[in-house]
Design an enzyme around this catalytic site. Structure first.
Site, PDB file in Angstrom:
ATOM      1  N   ALA A  65      -9.072  41.808 -14.189  1.00 13.30           N
ATOM      2  CA  ALA A  65      -8.164  40.888 -13.498  1.00 13.30           C
ATOM      3  C   ALA A  65      -6.733  41.208 -13.929  1.00 13.30           C
ATOM      4  O   ALA A  65      -6.524  41.820 -14.974  1.00 13.30           O
ATOM      5  CB  ALA A  65      -8.514  39.459 -13.889  1.00 13.30           C
ATOM      6  N   GLY A 104     -13.071  42.041 -15.041  1.00 22.50           N
ATOM      7  CA  GLY A 104     -13.396  41.878 -13.623  1.00 22.50           C
ATOM      8  C   GLY A 104     -13.732  43.200 -12.942  1.00 22.50           C
ATOM      9  O   GLY A 104     -14.476  43.223 -11.961  1.00 22.50           O
ATOM     10  N   GLU A 107     -17.243  43.887 -13.793  1.00 16.56           N
ATOM     11  CA  GLU A 107     -18.068  42.912 -13.066  1.00 16.56           C
ATOM     12  C   GLU A 107     -18.280  43.361 -11.624  1.00 16.56           C
ATOM     13  O   GLU A 107     -19.350  43.149 -11.038  1.00 16.56           O
ATOM     14  CB  GLU A 107     -17.409  41.521 -13.129  1.00 16.56           C
ATOM     15  CG  GLU A 107     -17.508  40.920 -14.538  1.00 16.56           C
ATOM     16  CD  GLU A 107     -16.710  39.645 -14.699  1.00 16.56           C
ATOM     17  OE1 GLU A 107     -15.505  39.647 -14.371  1.00 16.56           O
ATOM     18  OE2 GLU A 107     -17.287  38.636 -15.151  1.00 16.56           O
ATOM     19  N   GLU A 127     -12.808  40.264 -22.234  1.00 18.64           N
ATOM     20  CA  GLU A 127     -12.152  38.973 -22.015  1.00 18.64           C
ATOM     21  C   GLU A 127     -11.956  38.174 -23.292  1.00 18.64           C
ATOM     22  O   GLU A 127     -10.925  37.527 -23.478  1.00 18.64           O
ATOM     23  CB  GLU A 127     -12.961  38.137 -21.002  1.00 18.64           C
ATOM     24  CG  GLU A 127     -12.803  38.576 -19.557  1.00 18.64           C
ATOM     25  CD  GLU A 127     -13.735  39.691 -19.133  1.00 18.64           C
ATOM     26  OE1 GLU A 127     -14.330  40.367 -20.007  1.00 18.64           O
ATOM     27  OE2 GLU A 127     -13.891  39.897 -17.921  1.00 18.64           O
TER      28      GLU A 127
HETATM   29  N1  3HC Z   1      -3.556  43.179 -16.036  1.00 13.32           N
HETATM   30  C1  3HC Z   1      -2.229  43.434 -15.921  1.00 13.32           C
HETATM   31  N2  3HC Z   1      -1.637  44.521 -16.457  1.00 13.32           N
HETATM   32  C2  3HC Z   1      -2.419  45.369 -17.149  1.00 13.32           C
HETATM   33  C3  3HC Z   1      -3.798  45.157 -17.317  1.00 13.32           C
HETATM   34  C4  3HC Z   1      -4.377  44.005 -16.725  1.00 13.32           C
HETATM   35  N3  3HC Z   1      -5.687  43.743 -16.827  1.00 13.32           N
HETATM   36  N4  3HC Z   1      -4.303  46.164 -18.034  1.00 13.32           N
HETATM   37  C5  3HC Z   1      -3.276  46.979 -18.309  1.00 13.32           C
HETATM   38  N5  3HC Z   1      -2.136  46.508 -17.773  1.00 13.32           N
HETATM   39  C6  3HC Z   1      -0.813  47.132 -17.798  1.00 13.32           C
HETATM   40  C7  3HC Z   1      -0.204  47.117 -19.186  1.00 13.32           C
HETATM   41  O1  3HC Z   1       0.494  45.911 -19.420  1.00 13.32           O
HETATM   42  C8  3HC Z   1       0.714  48.313 -19.131  1.00 13.32           C
HETATM   43  O2  3HC Z   1       1.882  47.920 -18.442  1.00 13.32           O
HETATM   44  P1  3HC Z   1       3.307  48.540 -18.852  1.00 13.32           P
HETATM   45  O3  3HC Z   1       3.171  50.015 -18.656  1.00 13.32           O
HETATM   46  O4  3HC Z   1       4.215  47.852 -17.936  1.00 13.32           O
HETATM   47  O5  3HC Z   1       3.492  48.163 -20.292  1.00 13.32           O
HETATM   48  C9  3HC Z   1      -0.035  49.298 -18.226  1.00 13.32           C
HETATM   49  O6  3HC Z   1      -0.984  48.513 -17.504  1.00 13.32           O
HETATM   50  C10 3HC Z   1      -0.789  50.366 -19.003  1.00 13.32           C
HETATM   51  O7  3HC Z   1      -1.566  49.743 -19.992  1.00 13.32           O
HETATM   52  P2  3HC Z   1      -1.682  50.327 -21.470  1.00 13.32           P
HETATM   53  O8  3HC Z   1      -0.343  50.736 -21.968  1.00 13.32           O
HETATM   54  O9  3HC Z   1      -2.456  49.342 -22.245  1.00 13.32           O
HETATM   55  O10 3HC Z   1      -2.529  51.635 -21.180  1.00 13.32           O
HETATM   56  P3  3HC Z   1      -3.698  52.281 -22.042  1.00 13.32           P
HETATM   57  O11 3HC Z   1      -4.103  53.490 -21.308  1.00 13.32           O
HETATM   58  O12 3HC Z   1      -3.281  52.375 -23.463  1.00 13.32           O
HETATM   59  O13 3HC Z   1      -4.897  51.211 -22.015  1.00 13.32           O
HETATM   60  C11 3HC Z   1      -6.437  49.666 -20.999  1.00 13.32           C
HETATM   61  C12 3HC Z   1      -5.520  50.910 -20.823  1.00 13.32           C
HETATM   62  C13 3HC Z   1      -7.559  49.992 -21.994  1.00 13.32           C
HETATM   63  C14 3HC Z   1      -7.002  49.360 -19.664  1.00 13.32           C
HETATM   64  C15 3HC Z   1      -5.621  48.506 -21.588  1.00 13.32           C
HETATM   65  O14 3HC Z   1      -4.453  48.332 -20.813  1.00 13.32           O
HETATM   66  C16 3HC Z   1      -6.347  47.194 -21.587  1.00 13.32           C
HETATM   67  O15 3HC Z   1      -7.095  46.919 -22.509  1.00 13.32           O
HETATM   68  N6  3HC Z   1      -6.109  46.356 -20.590  1.00 13.32           N
HETATM   69  C17 3HC Z   1      -6.658  45.018 -20.516  1.00 13.32           C
HETATM   70  C18 3HC Z   1      -8.100  45.040 -20.080  1.00 13.32           C
HETATM   71  C19 3HC Z   1      -8.652  43.658 -19.985  1.00 13.32           C
HETATM   72  O16 3HC Z   1      -8.476  42.825 -20.862  1.00 13.32           O
HETATM   73  N7  3HC Z   1      -9.366  43.382 -18.895  1.00 13.32           N
HETATM   74  C20 3HC Z   1      -9.951  42.095 -18.682  1.00 13.32           C
HETATM   75  C21 3HC Z   1      -8.992  41.224 -17.961  1.00 13.32           C
HETATM   76  S1  3HC Z   1      -9.563  39.570 -17.808  1.00 13.32           S
HETATM   77  C22 3HC Z   1     -10.659  39.618 -16.503  1.00 13.32           C
HETATM   78  O17 3HC Z   1     -10.914  40.639 -15.962  1.00 13.32           O
HETATM   79  C23 3HC Z   1     -11.224  38.276 -16.099  1.00 13.32           C
HETATM   80  C24 3HC Z   1     -12.429  38.410 -15.217  1.00 13.32           C
HETATM   81  O18 3HC Z   1     -13.583  38.309 -15.984  1.00 13.32           O
HETATM   82  C25 3HC Z   1     -12.439  37.312 -14.203  1.00 13.32           C
END
Ligand code: 3HC
Ligand code: NAI
Length: 705
Positions: A65, A104, A107, A127
């Protein structure tokens, strides 16, 4: 149908290829789920399409997400979400995964009928790490796919599971060749399954859930096992609850309940703090006064001078991430000791089961002990980690200057010596900077890059990048006593000892901080690191500053040989061969006697007062650091506390926590303590300005830059 720009649909010889294209990581921002739903419905409606492939453009499948939309959008309407469209699909959908399929995104892959992935891909439900639970079926589908036990482990840890392991677990149906054409492989796979009837849908399979009937205690056992780690947090428990629901409720009820649990958490204090920490750790990489496109110097090989506590840990960090690294010591014996310590640290991990023997051998194979500066002359980067003494450091930098190839990066791991002293010992100060690791260097994530007066921009940018490449969180700091991280922590360290002089006991202070969320209390931590480290730096500071506030009780402990765990006694006493700290009446007696000798009145402290005394002292110092322009922003200091000092992540960081209390209240308290305790509590002028302008710490503009 109007073409959705974020999601493309193409018919490739009867296979509908659905490409999600929302850079940088294909997060499920508004428009993406809708695009996926439209594409799946279109594929179903088109008689020319027999099967579909879901694939991400660019570097990843879908990272989850869009976290930026959390907390600032209307609550999601329970309705036709992408996974419902996938459930309803009459034609097989194959998720083709490269990069990351997280949250997500994973998922969506779980709601697809099949999953194929390249070996370098990673999948997971992280998450919990941002204070929520999977909210689109992850807690209901994953236990059905791999069994509740394995699902619990993945969901409660939030870890990224490599595709090969996911394949073994039964999450991934097929591994596609790395570096090959994943899209083509997925299309071929989709053709192969086009006529499968009935379509495999995880939601229809309850067989694996039987595991929970056979072992109904597994959920409580999991709750118990995380009790220490998850203190003060709700999300890990909600994760367990939701997986338990999967085993007890029909699928659709479990989904409804999962969403309710998700909604309870989305705006919790813990989720807001963890989201803040996530973005702070990305913001820290942005250096406002260094152009992003500054070219980096290539780093393929590294050398370290000094194979002691830190040098060994630093070498292990390089080896872990595949860099060949050379170690240079003062003589053969010291080198042999350093290498033996590395091996024994690895062997302990192998014994504990956290490292395989093959991986240990791979890492050891990358670490080479050498005998002279000529041997390391061709290394791209050298990190100095010798004794913390100026003449020794100067000597080493002179030798490095004389031998290292032109353009080699010369970094120092000093914890406090002015970087310019090392830079000026060379004829290439532009190549010199500080790279400050935190003990144990192979474990702690903080990598503080210290900017010398003459450090070239590419020297600094390459250091920031290097930290990331060896799995650390890099943060830039200005030069000056203690740089940023330790300098901001020092008043905390002073205050805790003064509290003891005034009548608090080490175990009381430790309990307050553990209850606050630290993994271990500050006195127990001091015993672990060795009390002589603080002693030496106090002696140095006292010699430099006649007004230095001495800490006689702490000094006395060291002088009578209580050096901490290594000598069997420090602030606590230790049983032989055991690391458990036991409160020591002897220490209570020393405190009492010394306090009487110094005419310091003894009194009782509330927990709140202890917490505030320790943390406000550091908040004030952090403001002075910002005021002097030694850090770019308050959130960088938070990143340092989270990754260098074990500050509880679910509280966001020192300055985020302080914003929760408010600048005005903190200022009021500091002014009061200034009147009562004197100069060490003098409020920073930045703090006063923030109060006058009603600006929170997070918006403080650093001066000086
Ligand atoms: N939402 C919004 N922005 C995101 C994002 C997300 N889920 N994941 C990454 N980004 C953005 C980062 O903020 C960053 O932005 P910036 O360049 O402006 O700073 C850019 O994408 C690149 O991210 P990273 O610098 O972290 O890149 P890496 O290659 O080092 O890592 C990653 C990639 C492993 C995907 C890492 O970004 C990460 O862990 N992201 C979060 C993943 C996450 O927590 N997903 C679950 C979300 S909650 C969800 O899905 C709810 C659902 O169950 C309903
Ligand atoms: P240490 O005493 O464990 O190791 C220093 C090593 O350097 C010794 O093995 C010694 O033989 C070697 N050495 C000394 N002079 C040398 C020379 N001229 N050439 C080659 N090797 C030489 O010390 P530690 O704790 O590893 O500290 C090293 C540096 O890291 C210091 O600058 C220290 O301030 C800094 N540091 C220490 C931290 C800690 O918690 N121990 C944390 C962060 C930084």
């Amino acid at each position: 149908m109007p073409e959705n720009k974020l999601v493309r649909f193409e018919n490739i010889d009867g296979v509908g290829v659905v490409t999600i294209d929302n850079p940088p990581v294909n997060a499920l921002s508004p428009g993406v789920p809708e695009g996926i739903i439209e594409a799946i419905e279109r594929g179903n409606a088109d008689p020319a399409i027999r099967a579909m492939v879901l694939i991400g453009a660019g570097r990843s499948f879908i990272a989850g997400a869009d976290i930026r939309t959390f907390g600032n959008r209307p609550p999601p309407v329970l309705g036709k979400r992408a996974h419902d469209a996938l459930d309803a699909s009459q034609k097989p959908v194959v998720a083709a995964i490269h990069g990351y399929a997280l949250g997500g995104g994973f998922e969506i892959a779980l709601a697809s009928n099949y999953r194929i992935a390249v070996p370098s891909a990673k999948v997971g439900l992280p998450e919990v790490l941002i204070g929520i639970i999977p909210g689109s079926g992850g807690t209901q589908r994953l236990p059905r796919l791999i069994g509740p036990k394995a699902a619990l482990e993945m969901i409660v840890s939030g870890r990224h599971v490599p595709a090969e392991e996911a394949h073994r677990l039964g999450i991934i149906d097929e591994l596609a060749p790395e570096g090959g054409d994943l899209r083509q492989a997925a299309i071929a796979f989709a053709r192969g399954v086009a006529d499968t009837k009935p379509l495999p849908r995880i939601r229809d399979h309850d067989e694996k859930l039987a595991e929970a009937q056979a072992d109904p205690g597994m959920f409580d056992a999991m709750r118990k096992s995380i009790a220490r780690r998850a203190r003060g947090q709700k999300a890990p428990y909600h994760c367990i609850q939701s997986v338990e629901n999967a085993c007890k409720m029909p699928f659709d009820d479990g989904i409804v309940r999962e969403r309710e649990l998700f909604n309870e958490l989305e705006n919790s204090a813990e989720a807001r703090a963890l989201r803040y920490a996530f973005f702070a750790e990305r913001e820290v990489a942005r250096l406002p006064d260094i152009p992003r496109e500054t070219p980096l110097r290539p780093i393929k090989t590294a050398a370290i001078v000094g194979a002691g506590t830190m040098g060994g840990g630093i070498a292990m960090s390089f080896a872990e991430f595949g860099f060949p690294v050379q170690l240079l010591e003062i003589d053969e014996d010291a080198l042999a000791r350093g290498l033996a310590r590395i091996r024994s640290t690895y062997e302990t991990s192998v014994k504990r089961g956290s490292l395989s023997t093959a991986e240990m051998e791979r890492r050891l194979g990358l670490i080479e002990g050498v005998g002279s500066y000529d041997d390391i002359a061709q290394a791209d980067v050298v990190i100095e980690a010798v004794f913390e003494r100026i003449p020794v450091k100067e000597e080493v930098f002179k030798k490095l200057d004389a031998t290292m190839k032109p353009g080699a990066l010369l970094y120092s791991n000093t914890s406090g010596i002015d970087i310019d002293i090392m830079a000026n010992a060379t004829k290439r100060p532009q190549d010199v900077a500080g790279t400050h690791f935190f003990a144990p260097a192979n474990v702690m994530k903080l990598f503080e890059v210290v900017r010398g007066a003459k450090s070239a921009l590419d020297t600094l940018m390459t250091a920031m990048d290097l930290g990331r490449k060896i799995g650390k969180v890099s943060a830039m700091a200005g030069n000056g006593d203690g740089f940023v991280a330790n300098r901001s922590r020092t008043p905390f360290g002073t205050e805790m000892i003064i509290l003891v002089e005034e009548g608090a006991l080490p175990e009381q202070v430790d309990k307050v901080m553990v209850d606050f969320g630290y993994p271990i209390g500050p006195f127990a931590t001091a015993d672990l690191s060795g009390l002589d480290i603080g002693y030496d730096s106090r002696q140095r500071r006292a010699a430099q500053n006649p007004n230095y506030r001495k800490l006689p009780i702490a000094d006395h402990l060291v002088e009578i040989g209580r050096l901490g765990q290594k000598s069997g006694a420090g602030w606590y006493r230790y049983e032989k061969g055991d690391r458990t700290p036991h409160p020591d009446p002897e220490v209570a007696r020393i405190i009492k006697d010394k306090a009487a000798e110094l005419h310091i009145a003894q009194r009782n402290f509330t927990d709140e007062e202890i917490l505030r005394r320790l943390l406000f002292a550091s908040v004030n110092e952090a403001c002075k650091i910002l005021e002097e322009g030694k850090a770019y922003r308050a959130s960088d200091i938070d990143v340092m506390w989270l990754n260098g000092f074990g500050f509880p992540r679910y509280r966001g960081g020192l300055m985020y926590w302080a914003d929760g209390i408010g600048v005005a209240e903190i200022y009021r308290q500091i002014v009061q303590w200034h009147q009562r305790y004197g100069e060490r509590w003098a409020p920073s002028s930045l703090l006063r300005q923030l109060v006058e302008t009603g600006t929170p710490f997070r918006d403080a503009k650093p001066g000086g830059r």
